[in-house]
Scaffold this motif. Structure first.
Motif, mmCIF file in Angstrom:
data_model
loop_
_atom_site.group_PDB
_atom_site.id
_atom_site.type_symbol
_atom_site.label_atom_id
_atom_site.label_comp_id
_atom_site.label_asym_id
_atom_site.label_seq_id
_atom_site.Cartn_x
_atom_site.Cartn_y
_atom_site.Cartn_z
ATOM 1 N N TYR A 78 0.827 -1.068 0.156
ATOM 2 C CA TYR A 78 0.843 -0.519 0.157
ATOM 3 C C TYR A 78 0.882 1.008 -0.204
ATOM 4 O O TYR A 78 0.909 2.018 -0.504
ATOM 5 C CB TYR A 78 -1.302 -0.268 1.186
ATOM 6 N N TYR A 79 1.480 1.137 1.018
ATOM 7 C CA TYR A 79 2.557 2.613 1.067
ATOM 8 C C TYR A 79 3.621 2.518 -0.076
ATOM 9 O O TYR A 79 4.585 3.343 -0.022
ATOM 10 C CB TYR A 79 3.306 2.493 2.632
ATOM 11 N N GLY A 80 3.790 1.427 -0.960
ATOM 12 C CA GLY A 80 4.744 1.083 -2.465
ATOM 13 C C GLY A 80 4.004 1.886 -3.079
ATOM 14 O O GLY A 80 4.283 1.981 -4.143
ATOM 15 N N ALA A 87 -12.805 -8.585 0.738
ATOM 16 C CA ALA A 87 -11.988 -9.102 1.207
ATOM 17 C C ALA A 87 -11.143 -8.635 1.599
ATOM 18 O O ALA A 87 -9.686 -8.131 2.899
ATOM 19 C CB ALA A 87 -11.283 -10.975 1.376
ATOM 20 N N MET A 88 -10.462 -7.755 0.578
ATOM 21 C CA MET A 88 -9.010 -7.166 0.561
ATOM 22 C C MET A 88 -9.751 -5.375 1.778
ATOM 23 O O MET A 88 -8.987 -5.136 2.314
ATOM 24 C CB MET A 88 -8.581 -6.584 -0.622
ATOM 25 N N THR A 89 -10.926 -5.024 1.064
ATOM 26 C CA THR A 89 -11.601 -3.640 2.128
ATOM 27 C C THR A 89 -11.919 -4.448 3.420
ATOM 28 O O THR A 89 -11.571 -3.259 4.167
ATOM 29 C CB THR A 89 -13.171 -3.856 1.148
ATOM 30 N N VAL A 90 -11.963 -5.204 3.504
ATOM 31 C CA VAL A 90 -11.874 -5.632 5.235
ATOM 32 C C VAL A 90 -10.591 -5.553 5.970
ATOM 33 O O VAL A 90 -10.575 -5.634 6.767
ATOM 34 C CB VAL A 90 -12.754 -7.507 5.139
ATOM 35 N N THR A 94 -6.656 -3.774 9.310
ATOM 36 C CA THR A 94 -5.291 -3.268 10.352
ATOM 37 C C THR A 94 -5.010 -1.866 10.158
ATOM 38 O O THR A 94 -3.956 -1.611 10.127
ATOM 39 C CB THR A 94 -4.411 -3.283 9.032
ATOM 40 N N GLY A 95 -6.536 -1.359 9.999
ATOM 41 C CA GLY A 95 -6.377 0.293 10.249
ATOM 42 C C GLY A 95 -5.059 0.962 8.986
ATOM 43 O O GLY A 95 -5.030 2.195 9.244
ATOM 44 N N VAL A 125 -7.613 1.828 6.062
ATOM 45 C CA VAL A 125 -8.424 2.132 6.097
ATOM 46 C C VAL A 125 -9.221 2.775 7.605
ATOM 47 O O VAL A 125 -9.587 2.016 7.440
ATOM 48 C CB VAL A 125 -8.738 1.852 4.466
ATOM 49 N N GLU A 126 -9.777 3.488 7.247
ATOM 50 C CA GLU A 126 -10.719 4.097 8.641
ATOM 51 C C GLU A 126 -12.322 4.125 7.910
ATOM 52 O O GLU A 126 -12.486 3.375 6.858
ATOM 53 C CB GLU A 126 -11.395 5.335 8.332
ATOM 54 N N PRO A 127 -13.008 2.223 8.989
ATOM 55 C CA PRO A 127 -14.254 2.178 8.780
ATOM 56 C C PRO A 127 -15.268 3.566 8.167
ATOM 57 O O PRO A 127 -15.063 4.839 8.459
ATOM 58 C CB PRO A 127 -14.402 1.364 10.058
ATOM 59 N N ALA A 128 -15.509 2.984 6.739
ATOM 60 C CA ALA A 128 -17.386 3.489 6.769
ATOM 61 C C ALA A 128 -17.498 3.950 7.808
ATOM 62 O O ALA A 128 -18.182 3.190 8.636
ATOM 63 C CB ALA A 128 -17.910 2.902 5.779
ATOM 64 N N PRO A 129 -18.611 5.242 7.849
ATOM 65 C CA PRO A 129 -19.630 5.772 8.636
ATOM 66 C C PRO A 129 -20.630 4.382 8.882
ATOM 67 O O PRO A 129 -21.294 4.525 7.730
ATOM 68 C CB PRO A 129 -19.682 7.036 8.800
#
Length: 215
Positions: A154-156, A174-177, A182-183, A185-189
């Motif tokens: 991700y950071y690459g 599965a990737m979204t989860v 892992t923090g 991406v913030e969870p959607a409201p």
């Protein structure tokens, strides 16, 4: 030591190592059970010397006393001991990325064998069985998309969910989860304020000659 004895020792060693990470007491929270699952996934990756993605989860099928059946079934997968071997069944109608996830999920159930009663005691929100399924999903996510490797990708610069899913050979769901777990991406409201105009959005032996097949 014969090859048969060596292979049996390897399998017992892997399972013994992973089961050894389970506390010798009742686990009181699902969060702790998930931490155990993550530690087991990390240790399994270390035992297999896997340091880059995608994780070749098919190595599970190469462990002694494990057989894979690709079957016509109404569920994604199942696992059971037939008296001599652990059988993991995978739904032949599901895509390859889903079969990979199911394989890891079912292996977690094998690791938990005879220890599930202490790991999953239930709560107001989930039964012990539901907690076991949640932990198996969490283990599969940690194994297929390790936090360390996900952050590296991700950071690459690989930040589109679809690209990450393709790289790690998992579904976009599965990737979204995993991005949320892992923090990264913030969870959607849970809900969007009214003032906001837009919302954001199983019998075949799995060996070197037999591969998991999706349709």
């Amino acid at each position: 030591m014969t090859n048969e004895h060596i292979s049996t020792y390897i399998e017992r060693s892997v399972l013994a190592t992973l089961r050894g990470l389970i506390p010798n007491r009742e686990v009181r929270s699902q969060e702790e059970a998930k931490r155990v699952a993550e530690h087991q996934a990390i240790r399994l990756l270390e035992l297999q010397r896997i340091e880059s993605g995608p994780v070749p989860v098919e190595f599970i099928a190469d462990l002694p006393k494990i057989e894979i059946e690709i079957v016509d079934a109404p569920v994604s997968g199942a696992s059971f001991w037939n008296g001599t071997t652990w059988i993991i069944q995978l739904n032949k109608h599901e895509p390859y990325c889903r079969q990979r996830f199911t394989l890891a999920h079912e292996y977690k159930h094998i690791i938990d064998h005879n220890r599930a009663d202490a790991l999953y005691i239930g709560s107001r929100d989930a039964t012990p069985s539901e907690q076991a399924e949640q932990a198996a999903d969490y283990f599969a996510g940690c194994l297929l998309v390790p936090k360390k490797l996900l952050k590296r990708a991700y950071y690459g610069g690989m930040q589109r969910t679809a690209d990450l899913a393709d790289y790690f050979q998992v579904s976009e769901a599965a990737m979204t989860v995993r991005l949320r777990q892992t923090g990264i991406v913030e969870p959607a409201p849970r809900c969007t304020p009214q003032s906001t105009p837009f919302s954001r959005s199983w019998q075949y032996r799995m060996n070197r000659r037999t591969q998991i097949q999706g349709v």
